[in-house]
Design an enzyme around this catalytic site. Structure first.
Site, short mmCIF file in Angstrom:
data_model
loop_
_atom_site.label_atom_id
_atom_site.label_comp_id
_atom_site.label_asym_id
_atom_site.label_seq_id
_atom_site.Cartn_x
_atom_site.Cartn_y
_atom_site.Cartn_z
N GLY A 175 0.81 -1.20 0.00
CA GLY A 175 0.00 0.00 0.00
C GLY A 175 0.85 1.26 0.00
N ASP A 221 0.30 4.08 1.41
CA ASP A 221 0.42 4.67 2.75
C ASP A 221 1.57 4.03 3.51
OD1 ASP A 221 -1.01 2.22 2.79
OD2 ASP A 221 -2.14 2.78 4.58
N ARG A 222 1.74 2.73 3.33
CA ARG A 222 2.81 2.02 4.01
C ARG A 222 4.17 2.40 3.43
NH1 ARG A 222 1.96 -4.04 4.21
NH2 ARG A 222 3.35 -3.82 6.02
N ASP A 266 0.26 2.59 12.36
CA ASP A 266 -0.70 3.56 11.86
C ASP A 266 -2.11 3.09 12.25
OD1 ASP A 266 -2.11 5.48 10.47
OD2 ASP A 266 -0.89 5.32 8.67
N THR A 285 -8.47 2.98 9.99
CA THR A 285 -9.45 1.95 9.66
C THR A 285 -8.83 0.57 9.85
OG1 THR A 285 -10.47 3.44 8.03
CG2 THR A 285 -10.99 1.10 7.86
N THR A 309 -22.82 -7.10 27.36
CA THR A 309 -22.47 -7.33 25.96
C THR A 309 -21.58 -6.22 25.40
OG1 THR A 309 -24.46 -8.63 25.53
CG2 THR A 309 -23.40 -7.61 23.63
#
Length: 232
Positions: free
Chosen positions: A85, A87-88, A107, A110, A163
């Site tokens: 990716g 971003d990486r 990072d 998401t 829960t």
């Protein structure tokens, strides 16, 4: 004007650098970002993880954060970088240029992505984990009764007594343990301590976690700074 972009799955960061050196940074939802809205004549450099946005930027002739573009900063020869990716790639560039090596960037967005660069500025690989919100959404999507539970600033008492707390414990504690386990494994492999940078929009939760004490706050614009370094 030059424009540097970090286009993530959820948010897009836009750094505009004026000819006189003036700088502005803004963040917009990625779903609302249209590459064609960038002013004509702007030099655009980007790290993008969204396929349709990548295609639009390439059609515009933008410079993209690929391993080939970053090879002057980082040696990617030890890994299969064909699907790495952008971003990486940008995170690895920032580590190689600015970090005390060996180092890892975490990072927290998401997804939680980890990038490892050794003392010889070689990219060793990393890891991709589901982020806290993504893990919660998976539980909602693949079960019939589990609710979506909002993010909290810390862990509930263990074990979770209801829960909602059980979901927080199962997602948030699991993320902490996964990150910690990854760091321990890499340090064992290298035989030395890593400099660990926490970046991304959800980093504050992990920076507050006692088990991960010692991480450096890399800020919310770590990837964006990597893009700027790459193309400056």
């Amino acid at each position: 004007m030059r424009c540097f972009l970090n286009i993530g799955n959820t948010h897009t960061q836009i750094l505009s650098v004026m000819p006189d050196g003036g700088r502005t940074v803004r963040t917009v939802p990625t779903a609302d970002f249209d590459p064609s809205s960038l002013p004509d004549g702007t030099e655009v450099c980007a790290a993008c993880v969204v396929a349709e946005k990548t295609d639009a930027l390439k059609a515009r002739g933008c410079s993209m954060a690929t391993p080939e573009a970053a090879s002057k900063f980082v040696d990617f020869s030890l890994v299969d970088a064909s699907t790495l990716g952008q971003d990486r790639v940008a995170n690895a560039v920032y580590l190689a240029a600015k970090a005390v090596l060996p180092a890892v960037s975490l990072d927290f967005g998401t997804c939680i992505t980890a990038e490892v660069v050794d003392a010889q500025r070689r990219f060793l690989g990393g890891a991709i984990f589901p982020g806290r919100t993504l893990a919660r959404r998976a539980l909602v999507l693949y079960t019939s009764k589990l609710p979506f539970v909002e993010l909290a600033d810390g862990l509930p008492p263990c074990p979770g007594a209801n829960t909602a707390d059980a979901i927080r414990m199962g997602t948030d504690a699991a993320a902490i343990d996964a990150v910690l386990g990854f760091i321990v494994r890499i340090e064992k492999k290298l035989g030395r301590r890593l400099t660990v940078y926490a970046c991304g929009g959800d980093r504050a939760f992990f920076l507050r976690t006692p088990e991960l004490a010692g991480m450096t706050d890399g800020g919310d614009d770590f990837t964006l700074r990597g893009v700027e370094l790459l193309f400056s």
